[in-house]
Design a protein around this motif. Structure first.
Motif, PDB file in Angstrom:
ATOM      1  N   THR A  88      20.214 -36.317 -54.948  1.00 34.21           N
ATOM      2  CA  THR A  88      20.784 -35.441 -53.926  1.00 34.21           C
ATOM      3  C   THR A  88      20.210 -34.026 -53.920  1.00 34.21           C
TER       4      THR A  88
ATOM      5  N   LYS B 211      29.366 -32.115 -50.362  1.00 33.06           N
ATOM      6  CA  LYS B 211      28.734 -31.714 -51.620  1.00 33.06           C
ATOM      7  C   LYS B 211      28.180 -30.295 -51.518  1.00 33.06           C
TER       8      LYS B 211
ATOM      9  N   TRP C 191      31.280 -26.218 -48.206  1.00 32.11           N
ATOM     10  CA  TRP C 191      31.383 -27.522 -48.848  1.00 32.11           C
ATOM     11  C   TRP C 191      32.826 -27.760 -49.260  1.00 32.11           C
TER      12      TRP C 191
ATOM     13  N   SER D 259      28.271 -36.809 -46.898  1.00 33.80           N
ATOM     14  CA  SER D 259      28.279 -37.168 -48.315  1.00 33.80           C
ATOM     15  C   SER D 259      29.059 -38.434 -48.610  1.00 33.80           C
TER      16      SER D 259
END
Length: 508
Positions: free
Chosen positions: A87, A168, A185, A263
């Protein structure tokens, strides 16, 4: 004869058409650039489920994935040319156009052997989160070197607004870059949207984000498990739609940039694997989500979707479930905790007790970090310790290759594709002093499936451009690092400083 041979070889060399654009280049710049990343979205999700997606045009307006695939420039199997796909590095590459060896994000976490501390890729102890919390540590793009397309817009002096959103933190932060107007986030413990003083120096969320958080607080299922469902994507979309309205994205004198990452796809994918019916259902729900976003943009952006440049991609793929491959294909899990214990015993037997608790203080994602104080205590060469670890690892059935920092420095690396991936990824001081490359379909024990290799199942992702100046068509090739220079070219700005991809001229 030599000249004839040269031209014969030249004719066999693959090349990209460099047909000239009309005088004036790309005249129509978009009002809004939408980067839509789907976390752990394997390239074959689009090819496998095409028949189940909405049509390009529906009775209520725009479709989702099929609209992108048929109306855009589609690179079905674009690549991350890295050794380890995950990621942090993936999102950092998208809008920087650079590989980890330059932008400094080779892993999601690494170990600082000098301070004896674990380091989170987006961690930054010098800034607090917003709203402030005693539970949470600070985060920012400090560890990412270079800039992004959003930063390039700001650096040019444009009035462009740059916003990034993801569940995220590392996804939102690395897409937003250093100069984003806002990066948001989701914090699962407090179950609310948060940011950082890096983006909000006054330490206060915009009022409209606070309003969204008040609505989220009414959500009955306030668990991390909920975020691993389509509900997590719905939370992300709701915030994005609010940002479009409240920040008047697409109404600036210059192009605005909105970067979204879904995500929830990754959360569910780790639990169930890419062949699960649940992942098919998730992908179909995301098709509808994308369509709903396009239909809102059609109404909110001046000129509608004709003035929106969309880029769809993913940060990495994922391996298939090992149980689906065995016994005909070698596959399985690697217990790195046991590997760590066994290696400690090997080093202790050879050289004695470490200076601290362990010879190898940290092991993660097949990276091994060695304690320099233990090396100094026993007066042994660092290269010798690295070599001992390598020799032991090479005897393990799950190992394909191993290289050390000393070998990296001396450029004694495996030939071909692996060498290119290592050189594109390895970052001295952050990557481990020893790195093991597992055999295909062997993965770290933990989740049902994971993604930490450079094999095609981890490194292949879709890449689609759709919007003003883009010609519909399907293309082979393409790399994720091509996104930044291509967008920069289309927006008329200098590419990010560390950008090393190419302009995908075939899509014009």
């Amino acid at each position: 004869m030599k000249l004839a041979l040269f031209f014969a070889l030249l004719s066999l060399t693959p090349h990209v058409s460099q047909a000239a654009l009309p005088v004036g280049g790309i005249k129509q710049k978009p009002k809004l650039v939408l980067l839509l990343a789907i976390d752990q979205f394997r390239a074959d999700y689009l090819t496998r489920f095409t028949s189940k997606f909405l049509p390009p045009k529906t009775a209520t307006g725009h479709g989702g994935f099929r609209m992108l695939m048929e109306k855009g420039a589609y690179f079905p199997f674009a690549q991350y040319g890295v050794l380890q796909a995950m990621t942090g590095p993936g999102h950092a590459a998208m809008l920087s156009g650079s590989h980890p060896y330059q932008m400094g994000i080779p892993l999601n976490e690494w170990f600082d052997v000098e301070t004896n501390e674990e380091v989170y890729c987006a961690g930054d102890k010098s800034v607090a989160l917003v709203p402030a919390s005693d539970v949470l540590s600070g985060t920012s793009p400090k560890n990412m070197r270079g800039d992004t397309v959003g930063d390039a817009l700001k650096n040019t002096g444009y009035s462009s607004k740059v916003v990034s959103i993801a569940l995220k933190d590392r996804a939102a932060i690395f897409m937003g870059g250093h100069r984003a107007d806002l990066a948001l986030w989701f914090e699962s413990k407090s179950f609310q949207w948060v940011s950082s003083r890096h983006y909000l120096p006054e330490g206060k969320l915009p009022g409209w984000v606070t309003e969204v958080n008040a609505q989220v607080a009414k959500q009955p299922n306030q668990t991390k498990g909920f975020l691993a469902t389509a509900g997590g994507n719905d939370l992300t979309l709701a915030l994005a739609l609010k940002a479009i309205t409240e920040m008047k994205l697409g109404h600036s004198a210059h192009p605005d940039l909105l970067a979204l990452s879904l995500s929830s796809h990754d959360y569910m994918g780790h639990d169930h694997g890419p062949n699960s019916p649940l992942m098919e259902a998730m992908t179909i729900s995301e098709d509808k989500l994308v369509a709903s976003l396009f239909n809102v943009l059609e109404k909110k952006i001046p000129g509608g979707m004709k003035n929106v440049l969309v880029v769809l991609t993913a940060d990495h793929g994922v391996a298939p479930h090992p149980d689906l491959l065995k016994p005909k294909v070698a596959a399985g899990y690697v217990d790195l905790e046991k590997v760590h214990v066994d290696l400690e015993a090997v080093l202790k037997e050879k050289w004695g007790s470490p200076a601290g608790e362990k010879w190898i203080p940290y092991v993660e994602d097949f990276n091994f970090w060695i304690d320099p104080k233990s090396v100094e205590k026993h007066g042994v060469a660092a290269e010798a310790v690295q070599s001992e670890i390598k020799s032991w690892l090479l005897k393990q059935t799950w190992v394909s290759y191993v290289f050390t920092q000393a070998e990296f420095t001396a450029r004694r690396l495996p030939a071909g594709k692996l060498e290119k991936q290592i050189l594109a990824t390895y970052f001295p001081g952050r990557s481990g002093q020893v790195v093991a490359i597992p055999r295909p379909y062997f993965m770290q024990k933990g989740s049902v499936v994971t993604h930490v290799t450079g094999y095609p199942y981890d490194s292949s992702v879709p890449l689609i451009f759709m919007g003003p100046g883009v010609k519909a068509g399907t293309h082979s090739g393409g790399e994720v690092i091509d996104i930044a220079p291509t967008l920069s070219f289309m927006l008329g700005v200098v590419a990010p400083a560390l950008s090393e991809g190419r302009v995908l001229s075939e899509l014009f």
